[in-house]
Design a protein around this motif. Structure first.
Motif, PDB file in Angstrom:
ATOM      1  N   GLU A   1       0.812  -1.177  -0.048  1.00  0.00           N
ATOM      2  CA  GLU A   1       0.019  -0.031   0.109  1.00  0.00           C
ATOM      3  C   GLU A   1       0.904   1.221   0.011  1.00  0.00           C
ATOM      4  N   PRO A   2       0.439   2.383  -0.368  1.00  0.00           N
ATOM      5  CA  PRO A   2       1.056   3.763  -0.384  1.00  0.00           C
ATOM      6  C   PRO A   2       1.632   4.027   1.189  1.00  0.00           C
ATOM      7  N   GLY A   3       2.904   3.960   1.356  1.00  0.00           N
ATOM      8  CA  GLY A   3       3.539   4.024   2.673  1.00  0.00           C
ATOM      9  C   GLY A   3       3.796   2.841   3.385  1.00  0.00           C
ATOM     10  N   GLY A   4       3.603   1.826   2.661  1.00  0.00           N
ATOM     11  CA  GLY A   4       3.807   0.389   3.590  1.00  0.00           C
ATOM     12  C   GLY A   4       5.342  -0.082   3.205  1.00  0.00           C
ATOM     13  N   GLY A   5       5.763  -0.912   3.757  1.00  0.00           N
ATOM     14  CA  GLY A   5       7.234  -1.254   3.667  1.00  0.00           C
ATOM     15  C   GLY A   5       7.692  -2.344   4.653  1.00  0.00           C
ATOM     16  N   SER A   6       8.957  -2.491   4.813  1.00  0.00           N
ATOM     17  CA  SER A   6       9.485  -3.464   5.561  1.00  0.00           C
ATOM     18  C   SER A   6       9.574  -3.018   7.085  1.00  0.00           C
ATOM     19  N   GLY A   7       9.284  -1.887   7.594  1.00  0.00           N
ATOM     20  CA  GLY A   7       9.141  -1.681   8.781  1.00  0.00           C
ATOM     21  C   GLY A   7      10.471  -1.263   9.528  1.00  0.00           C
ATOM     22  N   GLY A   8      11.667  -1.361   8.842  1.00  0.00           N
ATOM     23  CA  GLY A   8      12.787  -1.046   9.187  1.00  0.00           C
ATOM     24  C   GLY A   8      13.866  -1.824   8.617  1.00  0.00           C
ATOM     25  N   ALA A   9      15.249  -1.559   8.892  1.00  0.00           N
ATOM     26  CA  ALA A   9      16.314  -2.197   8.335  1.00  0.00           C
ATOM     27  C   ALA A   9      16.262  -3.458   8.687  1.00  0.00           C
ATOM     28  N   TYR A  10      17.028  -4.424   7.864  1.00  0.00           N
ATOM     29  CA  TYR A  10      17.179  -5.920   8.542  1.00  0.00           C
ATOM     30  C   TYR A  10      18.154  -6.268   7.375  1.00  0.00           C
ATOM     31  N   SER A  11      18.774  -7.635   7.615  1.00  0.00           N
ATOM     32  CA  SER A  11      19.495  -8.401   6.784  1.00  0.00           C
ATOM     33  C   SER A  11      18.975  -9.927   6.793  1.00  0.00           C
ATOM     34  N   LEU A  12      19.245 -10.710   5.744  1.00  0.00           N
ATOM     35  CA  LEU A  12      18.917 -12.058   5.727  1.00  0.00           C
ATOM     36  C   LEU A  12      20.121 -12.805   5.427  1.00  0.00           C
ATOM     37  N   GLN A  13      20.090 -14.098   6.032  1.00  0.00           N
ATOM     38  CA  GLN A  13      20.857 -15.158   6.047  1.00  0.00           C
ATOM     39  C   GLN A  13      20.893 -15.944   4.573  1.00  0.00           C
ATOM     40  N   ALA A  14      21.254 -15.147   3.443  1.00  0.00           N
ATOM     41  CA  ALA A  14      21.156 -15.774   2.060  1.00  0.00           C
ATOM     42  C   ALA A  14      22.379 -14.978   1.493  1.00  0.00           C
ATOM     43  N   ASP A  15      22.416 -15.384   0.102  1.00  0.00           N
ATOM     44  CA  ASP A  15      23.479 -14.854  -0.615  1.00  0.00           C
ATOM     45  C   ASP A  15      23.088 -13.535  -1.328  1.00  0.00           C
ATOM     46  N   SER A  16      22.045 -13.836  -2.120  1.00  0.00           N
ATOM     47  CA  SER A  16      21.606 -12.345  -3.062  1.00  0.00           C
ATOM     48  C   SER A  16      20.134 -12.523  -3.130  1.00  0.00           C
ATOM     49  N   ILE A  17      19.721 -11.236  -3.338  1.00  0.00           N
ATOM     50  CA  ILE A  17      18.344 -10.804  -3.468  1.00  0.00           C
ATOM     51  C   ILE A  17      18.251 -10.055  -4.931  1.00  0.00           C
ATOM     52  N   PHE A  18      17.426 -10.420  -5.504  1.00  0.00           N
ATOM     53  CA  PHE A  18      17.026  -9.739  -6.604  1.00  0.00           C
ATOM     54  C   PHE A  18      15.404  -9.164  -6.890  1.00  0.00           C
ATOM     55  N   ALA A  19      15.457  -7.836  -6.935  1.00  0.00           N
ATOM     56  CA  ALA A  19      14.068  -7.267  -6.776  1.00  0.00           C
ATOM     57  C   ALA A  19      13.719  -6.624  -8.106  1.00  0.00           C
ATOM     58  N   LEU A  20      12.159  -6.815  -8.640  1.00  0.00           N
ATOM     59  CA  LEU A  20      11.903  -6.490 -10.060  1.00  0.00           C
ATOM     60  C   LEU A  20      10.536  -5.737  -9.530  1.00  0.00           C
ATOM     61  N   VAL A  21      10.337  -4.385  -9.961  1.00  0.00           N
ATOM     62  CA  VAL A  21       8.984  -3.745  -9.640  1.00  0.00           C
ATOM     63  C   VAL A  21       7.958  -4.038 -10.839  1.00  0.00           C
ATOM     64  N   ILE A  22       7.063  -4.555 -10.414  1.00  0.00           N
ATOM     65  CA  ILE A  22       6.284  -4.668 -11.565  1.00  0.00           C
ATOM     66  C   ILE A  22       5.248  -3.758 -11.633  1.00  0.00           C
ATOM     67  N   ARG A  23       4.617  -3.011 -10.786  1.00  0.00           N
ATOM     68  CA  ARG A  23       3.880  -1.618 -10.893  1.00  0.00           C
ATOM     69  C   ARG A  23       4.217  -0.892  -9.604  1.00  0.00           C
ATOM     70  N   GLY A  24       4.138   0.313  -9.942  1.00  0.00           N
ATOM     71  CA  GLY A  24       4.162   1.244  -9.038  1.00  0.00           C
ATOM     72  C   GLY A  24       5.720   1.508  -8.670  1.00  0.00           C
ATOM     73  N   SER A  25       6.015   2.268  -7.625  1.00  0.00           N
ATOM     74  CA  SER A  25       7.288   2.551  -7.383  1.00  0.00           C
ATOM     75  C   SER A  25       8.105   2.073  -5.884  1.00  0.00           C
ATOM     76  N   LEU A  26       9.042   1.710  -5.663  1.00  0.00           N
ATOM     77  CA  LEU A  26       9.696   1.107  -4.472  1.00  0.00           C
ATOM     78  C   LEU A  26      11.089   2.066  -4.166  1.00  0.00           C
ATOM     79  N   GLU A  27      10.992   2.610  -2.932  1.00  0.00           N
ATOM     80  CA  GLU A  27      12.131   3.174  -2.215  1.00  0.00           C
ATOM     81  C   GLU A  27      13.110   2.116  -1.564  1.00  0.00           C
ATOM     82  N   LEU A  28      14.152   1.732  -2.033  1.00  0.00           N
ATOM     83  CA  LEU A  28      14.950   0.499  -1.535  1.00  0.00           C
ATOM     84  C   LEU A  28      16.361   1.123  -0.967  1.00  0.00           C
ATOM     85  N   ILE A  29      16.744   1.061   0.095  1.00  0.00           N
ATOM     86  CA  ILE A  29      17.700   1.553   0.853  1.00  0.00           C
ATOM     87  C   ILE A  29      18.768   0.214   1.184  1.00  0.00           C
ATOM     88  N   VAL A  30      19.968   0.181   0.858  1.00  0.00           N
ATOM     89  CA  VAL A  30      20.790  -0.730   0.739  1.00  0.00           C
ATOM     90  C   VAL A  30      22.134  -0.253   1.264  1.00  0.00           C
TER      91      VAL A  30
END
Length: 119
Positions: free
Chosen positions: A32-61
């Motif tokens: 939803e507009p304004g929705g998100g991860s709820g804070g910074a985190y990391s995952l116990q994996a190697d790689s993440i691929f993100a593809l925006v299908i519609r709308g927009s995403l603010e991603l901070i790495v």
């Protein structure tokens, strides 16, 4: 699609790959507009691929903000501290691919935060 409960705010998430998949894991997130991860985190994996299908995403790495629009994608290390949100006025849809897959207990817990919180 199997609903997920990984935490965050103003979102719905679904597992796209079979839960027994051992090479990669694909998820669909509707924000939803304004929705998100709820804070910074990391995952116990190697790689993440993100593809925006519609709308927009603010991603901070690792402290670097990136603005992604429909059709944009980004790959980054899963162990990097990251957070994301929908800055737009309409719902956003994102497909995430994580490799290797997260353990089942990371996908279905009833919790408020994702992954390992940044400290």
């Amino acid at each position: 699609m199997t609903p997920l409960e990984m935490g965050g705010e103003g979102l719905r998430e679904f597992l796209l790959t079979p839960s027994h998949e051992t090479h990669l894991q694909a998820m669909r997130t509707i924000l939803e507009p304004g929705g998100g991860s709820g804070g910074a985190y990391s995952l116990q994996a190697d790689s993440i691929f993100a593809l925006v299908i519609r709308g927009s995403l603010e991603l901070i790495v690792d402290g670097t903000p990136r603005h992604l629009e429909s059709g944009d994608s980004l790959t980054f290390p899963a162990r990097s501290t990251h957070e994301w949100s929908n800055p737009g006025p309409v719902d956003a849809e994102v497909v995430w691919v994580i490799s290797p897959p997260l353990p089942r207990q990371e996908l279905f817990p009833a919790r408020k935060k994702r992954g390992t919180t940044a400290g």
